[in-house]
Write a protein that holds these residues in place. Structure first.
Motif, short mmCIF file in Angstrom:
data_model
loop_
_atom_site.label_atom_id
_atom_site.label_comp_id
_atom_site.label_asym_id
_atom_site.label_seq_id
_atom_site.Cartn_x
_atom_site.Cartn_y
_atom_site.Cartn_z
N ILE A 297 8.81 -4.76 -14.88
CA ILE A 297 8.76 -4.56 -16.32
C ILE A 297 7.46 -5.19 -16.84
CG2 ILE A 297 9.83 -5.11 -18.54
CD1 ILE A 297 12.52 -5.10 -17.16
N PRO A 298 6.57 -4.42 -17.43
CA PRO A 298 5.26 -4.94 -17.84
C PRO A 298 5.31 -5.78 -19.11
CG PRO A 298 5.45 -2.66 -18.49
CD PRO A 298 6.70 -2.98 -17.71
N ASP A 299 4.22 -6.50 -19.34
CA ASP A 299 4.11 -7.33 -20.54
C ASP A 299 4.21 -6.48 -21.81
OD1 ASP A 299 3.87 -9.63 -19.06
OD2 ASP A 299 1.68 -9.61 -19.07
N MET A 300 3.80 -5.22 -21.73
CA MET A 300 3.87 -4.34 -22.90
C MET A 300 5.28 -4.26 -23.45
SD MET A 300 2.88 -0.29 -23.23
CE MET A 300 4.13 0.19 -22.05
N PHE A 301 6.26 -4.21 -22.55
CA PHE A 301 7.64 -4.12 -22.99
C PHE A 301 8.05 -5.37 -23.75
CE2 PHE A 301 12.23 -4.80 -22.16
CZ PHE A 301 12.72 -3.70 -22.86
N ARG A 302 7.65 -6.52 -23.25
CA ARG A 302 7.99 -7.76 -23.94
C ARG A 302 7.31 -7.83 -25.31
NH1 ARG A 302 7.62 -12.33 -19.22
NH2 ARG A 302 6.36 -10.82 -18.10
N SER A 303 6.13 -7.26 -25.42
CA SER A 303 5.45 -7.23 -26.72
C SER A 303 6.22 -6.37 -27.72
CB SER A 303 4.03 -6.68 -26.56
OG SER A 303 3.25 -7.52 -25.74
N ILE A 304 6.74 -5.24 -27.23
CA ILE A 304 7.54 -4.35 -28.09
C ILE A 304 8.81 -5.06 -28.56
CG2 ILE A 304 8.91 -2.23 -28.11
CD1 ILE A 304 6.81 -1.07 -26.15
N VAL A 305 9.47 -5.76 -27.62
CA VAL A 305 10.69 -6.49 -27.98
C VAL A 305 10.38 -7.57 -29.00
CG1 VAL A 305 12.49 -8.02 -27.09
CG2 VAL A 305 11.84 -5.99 -25.79
N ASP B 279 0.83 -1.22 0.00
CA ASP B 279 0.00 0.00 0.00
C ASP B 279 0.86 1.26 0.00
OD1 ASP B 279 -2.33 -1.47 0.00
OD2 ASP B 279 -2.63 -1.35 2.18
N GLU B 280 1.89 1.25 0.82
CA GLU B 280 2.74 2.43 0.97
C GLU B 280 3.57 2.72 -0.28
OE1 GLU B 280 3.05 4.67 3.51
OE2 GLU B 280 1.27 3.72 4.37
N THR B 281 3.78 1.71 -1.11
CA THR B 281 4.59 1.89 -2.32
C THR B 281 3.76 1.82 -3.60
OG1 THR B 281 5.11 -0.49 -2.34
CG2 THR B 281 6.68 0.97 -1.22
N GLN B 282 2.44 1.91 -3.45
CA GLN B 282 1.57 1.82 -4.63
C GLN B 282 1.89 2.90 -5.66
OE1 GLN B 282 -0.95 -0.65 -5.14
NE2 GLN B 282 -0.67 0.20 -7.20
N LYS B 283 2.15 4.10 -5.20
CA LYS B 283 2.48 5.21 -6.10
C LYS B 283 3.69 4.88 -6.96
CE LYS B 283 4.22 9.96 -6.06
NZ LYS B 283 4.64 11.09 -5.19
N GLU B 284 4.76 4.39 -6.31
CA GLU B 284 5.98 4.06 -7.05
C GLU B 284 5.76 2.89 -8.00
OE1 GLU B 284 7.06 6.48 -3.61
OE2 GLU B 284 5.86 4.64 -3.78
N ARG B 285 5.02 1.89 -7.57
CA ARG B 285 4.75 0.73 -8.44
C ARG B 285 3.92 1.14 -9.66
NH1 ARG B 285 1.83 -3.19 -6.21
NH2 ARG B 285 1.27 -2.12 -4.29
N ASP B 286 2.98 2.05 -9.47
CA ASP B 286 2.20 2.55 -10.61
C ASP B 286 3.09 3.31 -11.58
OD1 ASP B 286 -0.13 1.47 -9.64
OD2 ASP B 286 -0.86 3.33 -8.74
N GLN B 287 4.01 4.11 -11.05
CA GLN B 287 4.92 4.86 -11.92
C GLN B 287 5.79 3.93 -12.74
OE1 GLN B 287 6.16 7.80 -8.52
NE2 GLN B 287 6.79 8.74 -10.44
N LEU B 288 6.23 2.85 -12.13
CA LEU B 288 7.07 1.90 -12.86
C LEU B 288 6.28 1.14 -13.92
CD1 LEU B 288 9.19 0.50 -9.89
CD2 LEU B 288 10.06 1.74 -11.88
N GLN B 289 5.08 0.71 -13.57
CA GLN B 289 4.27 -0.05 -14.52
C GLN B 289 3.85 0.80 -15.72
OE1 GLN B 289 3.10 -3.21 -14.82
NE2 GLN B 289 4.33 -3.94 -13.11
N ASN B 290 3.67 2.09 -15.50
CA ASN B 290 3.14 2.97 -16.55
C ASN B 290 4.19 3.94 -17.11
OD1 ASN B 290 0.38 1.98 -16.22
ND2 ASN B 290 0.40 3.08 -14.28
#
Length: 260
Positions: free
Chosen positions: A176-184, A14-25
């Motif tokens: 690293i999200p699935d989107m990145f693997r799709s781009i690769v 919960d406390e790191t949700q902001k950072e995890r959202d930034q990384l995912q997006n």
């Protein structure tokens, strides 16, 4: 996957949700569209792969005995968990059926893709005689990677096991999200297979993290923090710091990609 854990783990999430959202997006994933841009990413990211192994070995050195004469560490479950993770990270099967570390797997993928491995190789060779910071300077390491590694080692210096475990657990590659693997995969199709080793690395390393290593690492944090609220607070802050360092790395790489 978190149902069996105490609310303290959920609190870290919960406390790191902001950072995890930034990384995912993060914008970096959608901005990598060419092989040259992927090279920039890999030539920086390889330092994070090495950094990851350094965190893991730091954790192993605290939770097990790696010296001679051997003395029981008395850490029980955490010792078992970290040794299991080390086995796969340090000696996994590559796409050719050979045992190899994930770091070396990544370097081979860079070579196949045509990325420059000279800087990371110089850095590694200099580590035998110089400090991490000095080796980074001597290799003329890219600035985003240099800042990322230095931030890690500033924390690792005298950090207790529960803090190192939090850094390891919450700053991992499954961000690293699935989107990145799709781009690769799209770039690889255009290049007729030059990124096969990189795709194997992504699938293998991130897959292991998601399905095996992350649950084990979460259990490790739980075991090491126990009922000590101070340790849980320190673990939360370490998790946030590790994620912010990764965000800063992505920001730095993105700037280099955009100005190409």
């Amino acid at each position: 996957m978190f149902w069996f854990l105490k609310n303290d783990i959920l609190n870290i999430l919960d406390e790191t949700q902001k950072e995890r959202d930034q990384l995912q997006n993060h914008l970096i994933y959608s901005k990598i569209k060419t092989l040259d841009q992927l090279h920039v990413f890999m030539e920086n990211h390889v330092f994070a792969v090495w950094d990851f192994m350094s965190i893991l070995k730091s954790l192993q050195s605290q939770l097990t005995c790696i010296n001679v004469p051997w003395i029981p560490a008395g850490k029980g479950t955490p010792s078992r968990l970290v040794n299991e993770i080390v086995t796969e990270e340090e000696s996994d099967l590559d796409r050719y059926g050979q045992y190899i570390s994930h770091f070396e797997m990544y370097c081979h993928a860079m070579q196949q893709a045509g990325a420059n491995t000279d800087i990371i190789n110089i850095f590694i060779s200099n580590l035998e005689h110089y400090s991490v910071t000095k080796a980074l300077d001597m290799a003329q390491s890219p600035q985003p990677a240099k800042e990322f590694v230095i931030s890690t080692f500033n924390i690792l210096d005298k950090a207790p096991a529960h803090v190192v475990a939090a850094i390891f657990t919450f700053g991992r590659e499954e961000v690293i999200p699935d989107m990145f693997r799709s781009i690769v995969n799209k770039i690889d199709k255009d290049l007729k297979g030059r990124l096969k080793s990189f795709i194997y690395y992504l699938d293998r390393h991130i897959g292991l993290d998601e399905h095996e290593h992350t649950p084990a690492a979460l259990k490790m944090v739980k075991e090491l923090c126990g009922d000590d609220q101070q340790k849980w607070n320190e673990a939360t802050e370490a998790a946030r710091t590790a994620m912010q360092a990764r965000i800063n790395l992505w920001d730095g790489i993105l700037q280099k990609i955009v100005i190409q």
